[in-house]
Design a protein around this motif. Structure first.
Motif, mmCIF file in Angstrom:
data_model
loop_
_atom_site.group_PDB
_atom_site.id
_atom_site.type_symbol
_atom_site.label_atom_id
_atom_site.label_comp_id
_atom_site.label_asym_id
_atom_site.label_seq_id
_atom_site.Cartn_x
_atom_site.Cartn_y
_atom_site.Cartn_z
ATOM 1 N N CYS A 46 131.439 30.670 23.800
ATOM 2 C CA CYS A 46 130.595 31.279 23.446
ATOM 3 C C CYS A 46 130.015 32.663 24.101
ATOM 4 O O CYS A 46 129.945 32.469 25.116
ATOM 5 C CB CYS A 46 129.361 30.026 22.759
ATOM 6 S SG CYS A 46 128.763 31.004 21.801
ATOM 7 N N HIS A 48 127.251 33.549 23.587
ATOM 8 C CA HIS A 48 125.685 33.209 23.829
ATOM 9 C C HIS A 48 125.402 31.929 25.104
ATOM 10 O O HIS A 48 125.015 32.772 26.246
ATOM 11 C CB HIS A 48 124.982 32.908 22.756
ATOM 12 C CG HIS A 48 124.040 32.057 22.499
ATOM 13 N ND1 HIS A 48 123.924 30.637 21.715
ATOM 14 C CD2 HIS A 48 122.901 32.854 22.636
ATOM 15 C CE1 HIS A 48 122.825 30.322 22.185
ATOM 16 N NE2 HIS A 48 121.977 31.444 22.631
ATOM 17 N N VAL A 49 126.286 31.443 24.722
ATOM 18 C CA VAL A 49 125.956 30.335 26.245
ATOM 19 C C VAL A 49 127.742 29.891 26.365
ATOM 20 O O VAL A 49 128.108 29.817 25.290
ATOM 21 C CB VAL A 49 125.267 28.970 25.559
ATOM 22 C CG1 VAL A 49 124.982 28.142 26.487
ATOM 23 C CG2 VAL A 49 123.776 30.016 25.671
ATOM 24 N N MET A 51 129.881 27.514 26.113
ATOM 25 C CA MET A 51 130.049 26.688 25.117
ATOM 26 C C MET A 51 131.976 27.020 24.416
ATOM 27 O O MET A 51 131.545 27.917 23.862
ATOM 28 C CB MET A 51 129.156 26.319 24.369
ATOM 29 C CG MET A 51 127.799 25.775 25.243
ATOM 30 S SD MET A 51 126.801 24.751 24.625
ATOM 31 C CE MET A 51 127.796 23.317 23.730
ATOM 32 N N CYS A 70 130.907 29.352 15.864
ATOM 33 C CA CYS A 70 130.471 28.626 17.163
ATOM 34 C C CYS A 70 129.855 28.067 16.931
ATOM 35 O O CYS A 70 128.894 27.911 16.296
ATOM 36 C CB CYS A 70 129.751 29.640 18.232
ATOM 37 S SG CYS A 70 129.138 28.151 19.504
ATOM 38 N N THR A 72 127.451 25.118 17.440
ATOM 39 C CA THR A 72 126.594 25.423 18.683
ATOM 40 C C THR A 72 125.454 25.993 17.399
ATOM 41 O O THR A 72 124.639 25.293 17.763
ATOM 42 C CB THR A 72 127.107 25.547 19.561
ATOM 43 O OG1 THR A 72 127.915 24.314 20.086
ATOM 44 C CG2 THR A 72 125.884 24.627 20.694
ATOM 45 N N HIS A 73 125.467 27.157 17.692
ATOM 46 C CA HIS A 73 124.097 27.538 17.462
ATOM 47 C C HIS A 73 124.789 29.234 16.246
ATOM 48 O O HIS A 73 124.139 29.618 16.312
ATOM 49 C CB HIS A 73 123.124 28.093 18.628
ATOM 50 C CG HIS A 73 122.935 28.117 20.063
ATOM 51 N ND1 HIS A 73 124.284 27.824 20.867
ATOM 52 C CD2 HIS A 73 122.375 26.715 19.763
ATOM 53 C CE1 HIS A 73 123.465 26.561 21.519
ATOM 54 N NE2 HIS A 73 122.134 25.662 21.187
ATOM 55 N N GLY A 74 125.880 29.219 15.923
ATOM 56 C CA GLY A 74 126.144 29.372 15.054
ATOM 57 C C GLY A 74 126.671 31.212 15.146
ATOM 58 O O GLY A 74 126.579 31.910 14.129
ATOM 59 N N ALA A 75 126.566 31.272 16.433
ATOM 60 C CA ALA A 75 127.420 32.859 16.704
ATOM 61 C C ALA A 75 128.572 33.065 15.564
ATOM 62 O O ALA A 75 129.035 31.904 15.417
ATOM 63 C CB ALA A 75 127.795 32.886 17.865
ATOM 64 N N PRO A 88 123.154 34.324 17.637
ATOM 65 C CA PRO A 88 122.123 34.516 18.747
ATOM 66 C C PRO A 88 122.504 35.591 19.396
ATOM 67 O O PRO A 88 121.800 36.155 20.115
ATOM 68 C CB PRO A 88 122.200 32.946 19.463
ATOM 69 C CG PRO A 88 122.980 32.127 18.638
ATOM 70 C CD PRO A 88 123.656 33.270 17.819
HETATM 71 S S1 FES Z 1 126.226 27.952 22.539
HETATM 72 FE FE1 FES Z 1 127.399 29.401 21.063
HETATM 73 S S2 FES Z 1 125.824 30.488 19.279
HETATM 74 FE FE2 FES Z 1 125.067 29.307 20.495
#
Ligand code: FES
Length: 123
Positions: A46, A48-49, A51, A70, A72-75, A88
């Motif tokens: 991702c 964003h982070v 992951m 993603c 995890t946080h929806g990117a 994010p």
């Molecule tokens: S780790 Fe992918 S949107 Fe946060």
């Protein structure tokens, strides 16, 4: 080029194929999916982070098969070029694209200077 899977394994908007690559000497996940008929591939990381995107292994698309999500946080990313289209990271960055080639019913990955095959254990 490195053979990844038979072309028939990548179904439009369906499950992705996960494979491992080496980025700056570190092992990293990658994946290939089919979108608008084309096999495309990205690092499974991702923007964003750092992951992996898929929550259930191999599930990268949203329910409509329109964006890569993603878990995890929806990117959300455009499957055509990996550009970020929401979430994010909102417009910053995107997925690192890999060169995926299809020939003779086989999907191949062509390594580039930044993303290399993992060294084989047998050297
Ligand atoms: S780790 Fe992918 S949107 Fe946060």
């Amino acid at each position: 080029m490195i053979a990844l899977c038979p072309s028939t394994q990548l179904v439009e908007g369906g499950s992705g194929l996960r494979f491992d690559v080496s980025v700056d000497g570190e092992a990293c996940g990658a994946f290939a999916v089919r979108y608008r008929g084309q096999a495309v591939g990205y690092l499974n990381r991702c923007a964003h982070v750092a992951m992996e995107l898929d929550w259930v292994a191999g599930q990268f698309f949203d329910s409509e098969g329109k964006t890569l999500l993603c878990a995890t946080h929806g990117a959300a990313y455009d499957p055509a070029d990996g550009g970020c289209v929401g979430g994010p990271c909102a417009g910053r960055g995107g997925l690192r694209r890999l060169e995926i080639v299809e020939s003779g019913g086989v999907v191949y990955w062509r390594p580039d200077p930044g993303v290399r095959p993992l060294p084989r254990p047998d050297g």
